[in-house]
Every structure is written in structure tokens, then in C-alpha cells.
Motif scaffolding. Structure first.
Motif, PDB file in Angstrom:
ATOM      1  N   UNK C 245       0.832  -1.205   0.000  1.00 21.40           N
ATOM      2  CA  UNK C 245       0.000   0.000   0.000  1.00 21.40           C
ATOM      3  C   UNK C 245       0.867   1.255   0.000  1.00 21.40           C
ATOM      4  N   UNK C 246       1.877   1.249   0.865  1.00 13.68           N
ATOM      5  CA  UNK C 246       2.747   2.427   0.964  1.00 13.68           C
ATOM      6  C   UNK C 246       3.402   2.720  -0.383  1.00 13.68           C
ATOM      7  N   UNK C 247       3.741   1.663  -1.100  1.00 12.77           N
ATOM      8  CA  UNK C 247       4.402   1.848  -2.399  1.00 12.77           C
ATOM      9  C   UNK C 247       3.469   2.521  -3.403  1.00 12.77           C
ATOM     10  N   UNK C 248       2.161   2.364  -3.210  1.00 11.39           N
ATOM     11  CA  UNK C 248       1.205   2.957  -4.150  1.00 11.39           C
ATOM     12  C   UNK C 248       0.783   4.361  -3.734  1.00 11.39           C
ATOM     13  N   UNK C 249       1.260   4.814  -2.561  1.00 12.38           N
ATOM     14  CA  UNK C 249       0.838   6.113  -2.037  1.00 12.38           C
ATOM     15  C   UNK C 249       1.827   7.212  -2.411  1.00 12.38           C
ATOM     16  N   UNK C 250       1.342   8.430  -2.342  1.00 12.17           N
ATOM     17  CA  UNK C 250       2.180   9.592  -2.628  1.00 12.17           C
ATOM     18  C   UNK C 250       1.624  10.748  -1.799  1.00 12.17           C
ATOM     19  N   UNK C 251       1.880  10.710  -0.477  1.00 11.82           N
ATOM     20  CA  UNK C 251       1.213  11.684   0.404  1.00 11.82           C
ATOM     21  C   UNK C 251       1.751  13.097   0.235  1.00 11.82           C
ATOM     22  N   UNK C 252       0.925  14.040   0.655  1.00  8.92           N
ATOM     23  CA  UNK C 252       1.372  15.428   0.664  1.00  8.92           C
ATOM     24  C   UNK C 252       2.188  15.679   1.930  1.00  8.92           C
ATOM     25  N   UNK C 253       2.950  16.759   1.880  1.00  9.61           N
ATOM     26  CA  UNK C 253       3.678  17.264   3.049  1.00  9.61           C
ATOM     27  C   UNK C 253       2.854  18.409   3.589  1.00  9.61           C
ATOM     28  N   UNK C 254       2.404  18.346   4.808  1.00  7.10           N
ATOM     29  CA  UNK C 254       1.803  19.547   5.379  1.00  7.10           C
ATOM     30  C   UNK C 254       1.894  19.498   6.893  1.00  7.10           C
ATOM     31  N   UNK C 255       1.170  20.400   7.551  1.00  2.32           N
ATOM     32  CA  UNK C 255       1.284  20.500   9.004  1.00  2.32           C
ATOM     33  C   UNK C 255       0.752  19.258   9.697  1.00  2.32           C
ATOM     34  N   UNK C 256       0.037  18.395   8.990  1.00  2.00           N
ATOM     35  CA  UNK C 256      -0.453  17.165   9.616  1.00  2.00           C
ATOM     36  C   UNK C 256       0.594  16.054   9.547  1.00  2.00           C
ATOM     37  N   UNK C 257       1.662  16.294   8.843  1.00  2.00           N
ATOM     38  CA  UNK C 257       2.705  15.289   8.768  1.00  2.00           C
ATOM     39  C   UNK C 257       3.405  15.352   7.424  1.00  2.00           C
ATOM     40  N   UNK C 258       4.694  15.040   7.436  1.00  2.00           N
ATOM     41  CA  UNK C 258       5.422  15.029   6.174  1.00  2.00           C
ATOM     42  C   UNK C 258       5.033  13.772   5.417  1.00  2.00           C
ATOM     43  N   UNK C 259       5.371  13.772   4.176  1.00  2.00           N
ATOM     44  CA  UNK C 259       5.096  12.621   3.335  1.00  2.00           C
ATOM     45  C   UNK C 259       5.748  11.362   3.917  1.00  2.00           C
ATOM     46  N   UNK C 260       7.007  11.482   4.351  1.00  2.00           N
ATOM     47  CA  UNK C 260       7.734  10.333   4.906  1.00  2.00           C
ATOM     48  C   UNK C 260       7.043   9.815   6.164  1.00  2.00           C
ATOM     49  N   UNK C 261       6.623  10.774   6.993  1.00  2.63           N
ATOM     50  CA  UNK C 261       5.987  10.393   8.251  1.00  2.63           C
ATOM     51  C   UNK C 261       4.714   9.599   7.980  1.00  2.63           C
ATOM     52  N   UNK C 262       3.930  10.079   7.042  1.00  2.00           N
ATOM     53  CA  UNK C 262       2.677   9.387   6.736  1.00  2.00           C
ATOM     54  C   UNK C 262       2.957   7.960   6.256  1.00  2.00           C
ATOM     55  N   UNK C 263       3.947   7.838   5.398  1.00  4.75           N
ATOM     56  CA  UNK C 263       4.265   6.496   4.883  1.00  4.75           C
ATOM     57  C   UNK C 263       4.789   5.605   6.008  1.00  4.75           C
TER      58      UNK C 263
END
Ligand SMILES: Cc1cc2nc3c(=O)[nH]c(=O)nc-3n(C[C@H](O)[C@H](O)[C@H](O)COP(=O)(O)OP(=O)(O)OC[C@H]3O[C@@H](n4cnc5c(N)ncnc54)[C@H](O)[C@@H]3O)c2cc1C
Ligand code: FES
Ligand code: FES
Lengths: 158, 170, 285
Positions: C245-263
Motif C-alpha cells: 500500500x505504501x508503495x502505491x501512495x504519494x502523500x502530501x507534506x503539510x502541518x499534519x505530517x510530512x510525506x515520509x511520516x505518513x508512509x
């Protein structure tokens, strides 16, 4: 072209009329047209809860409610909780426990607490915290607020 | 926010340089570009539509080329305002071209974009993704255009387009 | 700006068809906030509050549950109609914002706005829901998964109104869960996960997963679900699904968490949802 909408609201038991524009919020009409200034404007974005009012028995955000959409509704603001000089249970408990500091958040906080106790008369601490999670206070740290709601709950409704 | 993109184009570096420095060929590749106008040899004015969900707005942008080292380096600044000045956008960009043999060029650019005002407060994380996808769309459109002309052996596609767009810009 | 208060769907659709840049007003929790922030100024507001037949929850004989577009989050959170594989939708509704927001916001408004960090989109994609859309010419149905198309973008065309969302009964004996990680109570999700599972003697025989807050739309990966099916839902299988799932994701970076953090937290949130859904599926079967 703009539509001006005539509305009638029952506020704290009395009928009030106003002419509003489509973008006017209930908060604007309460504070700036009808001068119920107990209800506060904080963020105007739905985040802080200072504008909380009870509409047809449920707590909502005044700043996110379009006034024209409130035609015919029954509204309770902080001004409507006391009975003459007798404060409501929630107000009295907040006062006694010193839950209030600067007071800006308090009209919203007390309205939200009143709505919470109506839905859940004997809330757990967890339920109180969840029930008031949409009301931000920049002063108090919430401990006395939670305690005040517990005391109001122990004393029973209204 | 920072936006950077690198992409390959199957065309000689001189042609890529000519395309990328000519507003008539580059403007139609910019997603949302409604019209443009040449102000001086080094400055252009363009109207660019930006959309994020229900929000759609036009920015009037002025682009100044600040440094050019043909055919490998171009620096520019852009400054734009929404109607009513509700938001302003500023960008500092650098573009580098690298010849990868006689018929191949690598294009890379990096922009530092700042958005201030009503839009600056909204969904910055999403804006950044949006900007990235605009960058990718640009790369595809640009590559397609340059390679189409290259395939037709340096035909007149560029000139035809510039006529079209001079009209659109007027 | 004009204001319309239609009382039938037909009237509402007609106004939308005739007014350029008119917007539906549902709960207003998002639309009015954007108007207050000077981000939107529609030519007209078409209030759906008085439109008959748009609010309410109906359970059909075949077990599917239809939720009218104007149904408030709180009503969905309180309903007894959603159970088993459908329960996660109720769980998601209960986690939206705060009491006042749940009293105002509607399922139709939430999915039409399509915030990638919102709760309904992920829950509805997990539950394989169908969205019913109507305009002045026709009525159509679309899978939740195809309804969400991008950041704040959906399959809705100008003039369309979401009328209802239907959640199929799904696989018999299924258990489901919606897990949300947010910075504070009532915030949008940093990462969320929806899971529907069915078991047979401890072996997973059906799995559907979607994650939210990690891309422009809720993300579903068939291969990740396949990792669970046939397994005993041991940690390694769940972790393998998380990796896919993580490999298919591409999260945004914002005040709710960085992209890396979300993954980074995605597999943990998924594992929590799986273990909740598993306990529920075990008690059902
Ligand atoms: C403080 C706060 C916290 C929140 N926290 C969360 C959260 O944790 N999780 C979460 O998921 N959401 C959260 N929300 C968003 C909330 O759920 C909103 O209620 C929801 O996104 C919008 O629903 P609404 O009914 O208020 O729609 P509106 O604001 O009235 O409308 C939103 C958009 O959808 C369109 N629209 C509305 N109904 C329809 C329809 N039937 N057909 C077609 N278009 C329609 C409108 O034109 C508008 O563009 C939060 C909001 C606030 C203010
Ligand atoms: S003023 Fe309405 S929530 Fe802050
Ligand atoms: S008492 Fe000051 S904000 Fe709450």
C-alpha cells in the motif's frame, strides 16, 4: 443580482426578524444585526467553537451556518441559558469552579457543555473531553472546565 | 515551495533552447496559460488559470528573464497577482539544458515559488502536488511539441503556433 | 449572490442547471468556511436543507443500506443499520470533527468536497459503496472508488447533485473497522485505514482495504488484499500488505505530517484496523 432574504428566528424564546444577504452567517446576524454579542467570533472557520449556539436542540457553529438557511428555527445563545438572575447549572458550576479565565471561549464552551449534558446527562470524563473537543480555550488548560461539567452533571439537568 | 523537474527531449540542444526561450512556443505548453503578451525582449506578461477543486482563479503574471547563457542556462523571475490582489505569487526559476549527444537534450528546472494571500493559506500540501503535476504536464506538452517539429525536420510548426498565439494574446 | 431554498429535488436540479456557478449548500461546514476565507463566492447558493427525501438511512431487504446525501454525520454515527462489513462507515462518521461539525456536516457534502484527508471517502471505498448522482437530464450510479478522481476532485459534473450513497451488504460474516490517526481529536486524518475482513477457521477468506490521507484519493491495492487472503492475518502478512500500500501512495507534506511520516505510520494504522476488524469478524463467524 442579490437576493435579500427575510428571516424570522426564535432566539431565546422571543421572535426576531432580519433581512439577510445569502452569504451572511447566523453568527453575523446574531452579533452584528441583532446584537446578541455574547456569542463570540474567533476563527470564522469552524475550528475554535467560540460561536457555538444551539439550533433546534443541537449545537452547531454559528460561523458556518448560513442565516438564510435558518428561517423559522429556534436558537439558544449564551444569553438564553440563565433564568432571570438564576444561572443555569452549567453556568453556575463554571463560575464556582473558576473554570473561566479571560472568558472569550466561555459562551461557546458553556453552550457545548449544555448540549453535551442534554445528549449524555451522565458523561464520563472521556465523553466530556470528546464533547468539548471542538471548543478551544487558550487560557485554562481544560482541567477545571472538565471538572465544572462533572459538577453540573452531578447536580442534574438545566 | 520548491518545484523541480528533469525531463529528456529527443531534439538538439539549440532547437530546445530556441523553443524554450520563445514565448510563442513555450506559452502553449504551460498548463492553464490563457494568453500572453511580449513586453520587451526579456519580459512577458501572461494570464494563467489555476484551479484547485472548486477554486478557480486567474493570475496575471509578469516574467522577467534575468540571465541567459545560450544554449544552456536561463534564469527568470515571475510575479503575479490575482484580480483584486487577493493573492500574489512570486517565483524564481533556473533552467538548465544539457546536450546528450547530437539529437538529445536533458531539460531541468528548479523554481522557488511563494504564494501569499488567500490562496497561500489554503491547502498548501495539495497546492504543492498540484504544482508538481503542472510541471509534469508542461514537460509532456513541451517534449511533444519540440519532438513533433524535430520529426518534421525543422518544419514550420513553431511559426504557425506563434501566429495562433499572437492572436490569443492580443 | 442569490439564495434558493427548493423543496423538491427536481426544483433544485433545475436551479443548478440554469445558474452558472451555483453551488449546493448542504451542512455548510466546508462551503461556508471557504466563503468566509474569501476562497469562494458562488453566484448562487442552492440550499438542500428543505429538499424532501434527501436525508435518512434505509436498510433494504438484501442488506444494503442507503444513506441520503443530506444525512448528518451524527445520524450515521448513531445508526444501528450499519453492521458487520458496513460498520466501518458508522465508525468513520463518529470520528469526523467535533459534535457541532457532526450535527452540521452531511455525507453528500463530505464526498462532494473530496478532501483526501476526510473520513468518508476512505470508509466508502473500503465498503464498496455506490454513489447515486442526479442532474436535470439523468440519474446515474458510480462506484465510490471511481467517484474520487483527485485532490478535491470527483466525477461530479456541473449541475449534478449527489442524492445518496449505498453500502452493499457485502460478504456474509464480515467484520470491519476504520482507524484514524489525527494530531488532535476532531482533526482531519494524517493517515486513516478502512478494513473489511471475513474469516473461516482463523484463515482470512476475504479482505478489502483502503487507506486515506496518503494520496489524492483513497488508495486500494489488490495485491495488498491478496496478501491477507489465505493468511492467518499474522503480523508478517499485514506488514507485507502495508508495504504494498505504501508503495502505491504519494502523500502530501503539510502541518499534519510530512510525506515520509505518513508512509512510516501507514503500516501501523493498517495493522490496528486489521486487528480490530479481525476481532469483529471472529465474533460474527
Ligand atoms: C472544524 C472542522 C473539522 C472537520 N473535521 C473533519 C474530519 O475530521 N473529517 C472529515 O472527514 N471532515 C471533517 N470536516 C469536514 C466536514 O465533514 C464537512 O461537513 C464536510 O466536508 C462537508 O459537508 P457539508 O455537508 O458541510 O457540505 P458543504 O460545506 O455544504 O458543501 C461542501 C461542498 O460540497 C458541495 N455539495 C454539498 N452537498 C452536495 C450534494 N448533495 N451534491 C453535490 N454537491 C454537494 C457544495 O456545493 C460544496 O462545494 C471538518 C470541518 C470542520 C469545519
Ligand atoms: S468562530 Fe466559529 S468556530 Fe471559530
Ligand atoms: S478562558 Fe480565555 S480562551 Fe478560554
Amino acid at each position: 443580482m442579490t437576493t435579500t432574504v427575510p428571516i424570522t428566528l426564535t432566539i431565546n424564546g422571543a421572535l426576531h426578524q432580519a433581512f439577510v444577504q445569502p452569504w451572511h452567517t447566523l453568527l453575523h446576524v446574531l452579533r452584528d444585526v441583532l446584537h446578541f454579542t455574547g456569542t463570540k467570533r474567533g476563527c470564522n472557520q469552524g475550528i475554535c467553537g467560540a460561536c457555538s449556539v444551539i439550533v433546534d436542540g443541537e449545537v452547531v457553529r454559528g460561523c458556518l451556518s448560513i442565516a438564510a438557511n435558518c428561517q423559522g428555527r429556534t436558537i439558544t445563545t449564551i444569553e438564553g441559558l440563565a433564568n432571570g438572575n438564576t444561572l443555569s447549572n452549567v453556568q453556575q458550576a463554571f463560575l464556582e469552579l473558576g473554570a473561566v479565565q479571560c472568558g472569550y471561549c466561555m459562551p461557546g464552551m458553556i453552550i457545548a457543555a449544555t448540549a453535551l449534558l442534554k445528549r449524555t446527562p451522565k458523561p464520563t470524563e472521556e465523553e466530556i473531553r470528546e464533547g468539548l473537543s471542538g471548543n478551544l480555550c487558550r487560557c485554562s488548560g481544560y482541567v477545571k472546565v472538565v471538572r465544572a461539567v462533572q459538577v453540573a452533571s452531578e447536580r442534574g439537568t438545566s | 515551495m520548491q518545484i523541480a523537474e528533469t525531463f529528456a527531449v529527443a531534439a538538439p540542444i539549440e532547437r530546445v533552447w530556441r523553443f524554450i526561450t520563445d514565448p510563442a512556443t513555450v506559452a502553449p505548453c504551460v498548463p492553464g496559460c490563457q494568453s500572453y503578451e511580449v513586453l520587451t525582449a526579456t519580459s512577458y506578461k501572461a494570464t494563467i488559470q489555476i484551479a484547485l477543486g472548486p477554486i478557480k482563479t486567474n493570475f496575471n503574471v509578469i516574467v522577467d528573464l534575468t540571465k541567459a547563457e545560450p544554449p544552456t542556462y536561463l534564469a527568470s523571475t515571475a510575479r503575479g497577482e490575482e484580480g483584486g490582489k487577493a493573492s500574489t505569487l512570486t517565483a524564481k526559476s533556473e533552467l538548465r539544458l544539457l546536450a546528450n549527444g547530437p539529437g538529445a537534450t536533458t531539460v531541468s528546472y528548479a523554481s522557488e515559488v511563494a504564494l501569499v494571500g488567500r490562496l497561500g493559506k489554503f491547502g498548501l500540501g495539495m497546492m504543492k502536488k498540484k504544482a508538481k503535476s503542472i510541471g509534469e504536464e508542461f514537460a509532456v506538452a513541451f517534449r511533444t511539441r519540440v519532438e513533433a517539429e524535430t520529426a518534421s525536420q525543422g518544419g514550420t510548426a513553431g511559426e504557425v503556433l506563434s501566429a495562433d498565439n499572437a492572436q490569443a494574446g492580443a | 449572490m442569490k439564495f434558493y431554498q427548493p423543496t423538491t429535488l427536481k426544483q433544485a436540479l433545475k436551479v443548478l442547471a440554469n445558474e452558472d456557478d451555483a453551488r449546493c449548500l448542504a451542512g455548510g461546514a466546508t462551503l461556508v468556511a471557504m466563503m468566509n476565507a474569501n476562497l469562494l463566492a458562488p453566484s448562487a447558493l442552492v440550499s438542500l436543507s428543505a429538499v424532501k427525501g434527501l436525508a435518512g438511512i434505509t436498510r433494504r431487504k438484501n442488506g444494503s443500506v442507503t444513506i441520503g446525501a443530506m444525512t448528518r454525520h451524527q445520524a450515521v454515527a448513531d445508526t444501528a443499520a450499519l453492521d458487520g462489513g458496513q460498520r466501518l462507515v458508522r465508525e468513520a462518521a463518529a470520528l469526523i470533527g467535533h459534535p457541532a461539525i457532526r450535527n452540521m456536516g452531511t455525507i453528500g457534502g463530505s464526498i462532494s468536497h473530496a478532501d483526501p484527508a476526510a473520513d468518508y471517502p476512505t470508509a466508502l471505498v473500503t465498503a464498496n459503496a455506490t454513489v447515486t448522482i442526479e442532474n436535470s437530464r439523468a440519474k446515474r450510479e458510480i462506484d465510490a472508488q471511481n467517484f474520487f478522481t483527485g485532490y478535491l476532485e470527483t466525477a461530479l459534473e456541473p449541475g449534478d447533485i449527489v442524492v445518496a450513497v449505498s453500502i452493499p451488504a457485502g460478504v456474509a460474516g464480515a467484520g470491519s473497522a476504520y482507524e484514524k490517526f489525527a494530531r488532535v481529536q476532531g482533526d482531519f486524518a494524517t493517515v486513516s485505514a478502512g478494513v473489511v475482513l471475513a474469516l473461516e477457521k482463523g484463515v482470512c477468506r476475504h479482505a478489502r482495504i483502503a487507506v486515506g490521507g496518503c494520496a489524492a484519493t483513497p488508495i486500494r491495492v489488490a495485491a495488498a488484499e491478496a496478501k491477507l487472503v489465505g493468511s492467518r492475518l499474522q503480523d508478517s502478512a499485514v506488514a507485507a500488505a502495508g508495504v504494498l500500500l505504501a508503495a502505491a501512495c504519494d502523500p502530501i507534506d503539510d502541518f499534519r505530517g510530512s510525506s515520509e511520516y505518513r508512509l512510516m505510520i501507514l503500516p501501523t494504522i493498517l495493522a490496528r484496523a486489521v486487528s480490530k476488524a479481525r476481532v469483529r469478524a471472529e465474533t460474527v463467524s
